[in-house]
Scaffold this active site. Structure first.
Site, PDB file in Angstrom:
ATOM      1  N   ARG A  75       0.871  -1.188   0.000  1.00 39.86           N
ATOM      2  CA  ARG A  75       0.000   0.000   0.000  1.00 39.86           C
ATOM      3  C   ARG A  75       0.896   1.221   0.000  1.00 39.86           C
ATOM      4  O   ARG A  75       1.738   1.394   0.870  1.00 39.86           O
ATOM      5  CB  ARG A  75      -0.953   0.002   1.187  1.00 39.86           C
ATOM      6  CG  ARG A  75      -0.307  -0.142   2.558  1.00 39.86           C
ATOM      7  CD  ARG A  75      -1.316   0.117   3.673  1.00 39.86           C
ATOM      8  NE  ARG A  75      -0.797  -0.254   4.984  1.00 39.86           N
ATOM      9  CZ  ARG A  75      -0.015   0.514   5.736  1.00 39.86           C
ATOM     10  NH1 ARG A  75       0.356   1.704   5.302  1.00 39.86           N
ATOM     11  NH2 ARG A  75       0.407   0.086   6.911  1.00 39.86           N
ATOM     12  N   HIS A  87      -2.014   3.413   6.432  1.00 42.22           N
ATOM     13  CA  HIS A  87      -2.967   2.339   6.738  1.00 42.22           C
ATOM     14  C   HIS A  87      -4.397   2.840   6.578  1.00 42.22           C
ATOM     15  O   HIS A  87      -5.217   2.222   5.909  1.00 42.22           O
ATOM     16  CB  HIS A  87      -2.736   1.836   8.160  1.00 42.22           C
ATOM     17  CG  HIS A  87      -3.716   0.806   8.610  1.00 42.22           C
ATOM     18  ND1 HIS A  87      -3.746  -0.474   8.088  1.00 42.22           N
ATOM     19  CD2 HIS A  87      -4.717   0.859   9.525  1.00 42.22           C
ATOM     20  CE1 HIS A  87      -4.708  -1.151   8.662  1.00 42.22           C
ATOM     21  NE2 HIS A  87      -5.317  -0.362   9.524  1.00 42.22           N
ATOM     22  N   TYR A  89       7.536   4.477   9.909  1.00 43.73           N
ATOM     23  CA  TYR A  89       7.937   3.071   9.973  1.00 43.73           C
ATOM     24  C   TYR A  89       8.337   2.481   8.618  1.00 43.73           C
ATOM     25  O   TYR A  89       8.704   1.311   8.553  1.00 43.73           O
ATOM     26  CB  TYR A  89       6.824   2.219  10.597  1.00 43.73           C
ATOM     27  CG  TYR A  89       5.461   2.354   9.935  1.00 43.73           C
ATOM     28  CD1 TYR A  89       5.123   1.580   8.836  1.00 43.73           C
ATOM     29  CD2 TYR A  89       4.510   3.233  10.432  1.00 43.73           C
ATOM     30  CE1 TYR A  89       3.881   1.682   8.235  1.00 43.73           C
ATOM     31  CE2 TYR A  89       3.256   3.347   9.850  1.00 43.73           C
ATOM     32  CZ  TYR A  89       2.951   2.577   8.748  1.00 43.73           C
ATOM     33  OH  TYR A  89       1.710   2.693   8.150  1.00 43.73           O
TER      34      TYR A  89
END
Length: 370
Positions: A269, A273, A283
């Site tokens: 992706r 999120h 991250y």
């Protein structure tokens, strides 16, 4: 029961067997070259163009949905860019009579199966009308509880089998969902009863911010199917033709009475999120993003179809403009939906409202009428 005699216990050997090779199936590489002609699906030129158009449509929908969210015109939204091949390649293998139990990132499949775009926007806003599905759409609204759709799909799979249907239930979760108890319960039940199901793990590398390798000691997620006694297979989730081909074969296997199949699609992706506060730059590295952007599902299918004389910049631009108009119309229709009332929420709580709820309904109706 066969027993081992005079044999030493070797846990290292056990691990080698557990981590048996699960190859990644692919048809097109990142440069649009055919790497596995034996797996090339039997799609007509018109179908190939339709599949590419669906993926372009999904990319534009993601871009516009992100913008609408930022404008405050859309509610909850989970970005889909990068996962078009995994989502639309698998949906392209579905029959209209199949059942779809999506996760919250799987709205594109719902729309292509028949959910009006207006309803998808209303669902994002938390409007009850976003859950009113056409009678011709065999689907449930996107599941918010991680992995819960797997348990629901197990029940649907058994129902389809008991009714003798030549159809399956498709359900999706992410790599994080495969760490949930519902995941195993679903594939185990469907496997035990040989239900009609195709389970997808869309492995996009992160469960929100948790890397896949920190979720499980398994070297692949496809191998988790072994414990349930069902086939598990890993596919290049950035390759729409491979996803379609494997999904079609899995569907045929299941409706033949062999039980479910678990498919792990290796995808990515590009965005966060969800748009509810997640920041992927905390991250994920730019280097990792760059690697996956080179594997872009639209790019590789675009090259392949262009080389076949089936695609062009003009065709793509036409799809983009048509999608923008579709979205503009749908968001206006969503804006025109009646505002929700507290009294309506209360009326929906019980089939027969108790006296305490009736009293609250009267209070709120009086306020709402002013």
């Amino acid at each position: 029961m066969a027993t081992k005699k005079n044999s030493a216990v070797d846990f290292e050997a056990f691990l080698e067997n557990i981590h048996a090779d699960f190859p990644t199936y692919q048809v097109l590489d990142e440069d649009g070259n055919v790497t596995n002609p034996d797996l090339m699906p039997d799609l007509s030129d018109e179908e190939l163009v339709e599949l590419m158009s669906n993926m372009v449509w999904a990319r534009v929908l993601d871009q516009r949905s992100t913008a609408l969210n930022r404008q405050g015109r859309l509610g909850f939204y989970a970005p889909t860019a990068g996962q078009e091949a995994s989502q639309l390649g698998s949906q392209f293998a579905m029959d209209k009579e199949d059942y779809l139990l999506p996760g919250y990132r799987d709205v594109p499949q719902l729309i292509k199966q028949g959910l009006p775009l207006k309803e998808a926007f209303l669902w994002s806003r938390g409007h009850v009308a976003g859950n009113y599905y056409p009678d011709t759409l065999n689907a449930l609204p996107p599941q918010i509880i991680i992995g819960a759709q797997y348990v629901q799909a197990a029940g649907v799979s058994l129902g389809l089998k008991k009714r003798g249907k030549d159809n399956v239930v498709f359900t999706y979760t992410g790599d994080g969902g495969s760490s949930q108890g519902d995941f195993y319960e679903g594939i185990n039940f469907a496997g035990a009863y040989k239900g009609n199901a195709v389970f997808f793990i869309q492995n996009n590398g992160f469960a929100i911010s948790t890397p896949r390798e920190k979720q499980t000691a398994a070297t692949t997620l496809a191998q988790k199917a072994v414990a349930a006694g069902i086939p598990g297979i890993q596919v290049d989730g950035m390759d729409a033709l491979a996803v379609y081909a494997i999904t079609k074969k899995a569907r045929e296997w299941s409706i033949a009475g062999n039980g479910p199949v678990l498919i792990e699609t290796l995808t990515y992706r590009y965005g966060p999120h969800t748009l509810s506060g997640d920041d992927p730059t905390r991250y994920r590295s730019k280097e990792e993003d760059t690697i996956w952007e080179k594997r872009d599902p639209l790019k590789r299918l675009r090259i392949y179809l262009t080389n076949k004389g089936l695609w062009s910049e003009e065709k793509e631009e036409a799809v983009i403009e048509a999608t923008k108009e579709e979205i503009k119309t749908a968001i206006k229709e969503a804006d025109a939906a009646p505002k929700q009332k507290v009294s309506d929420f209360l009326k929906n709580m019980f089939e027969v409202s108790p006296q305490s709820i009736k009293e609250q309904i009267e209070i709120y109706e009086a306020k709402e009428s002013k």
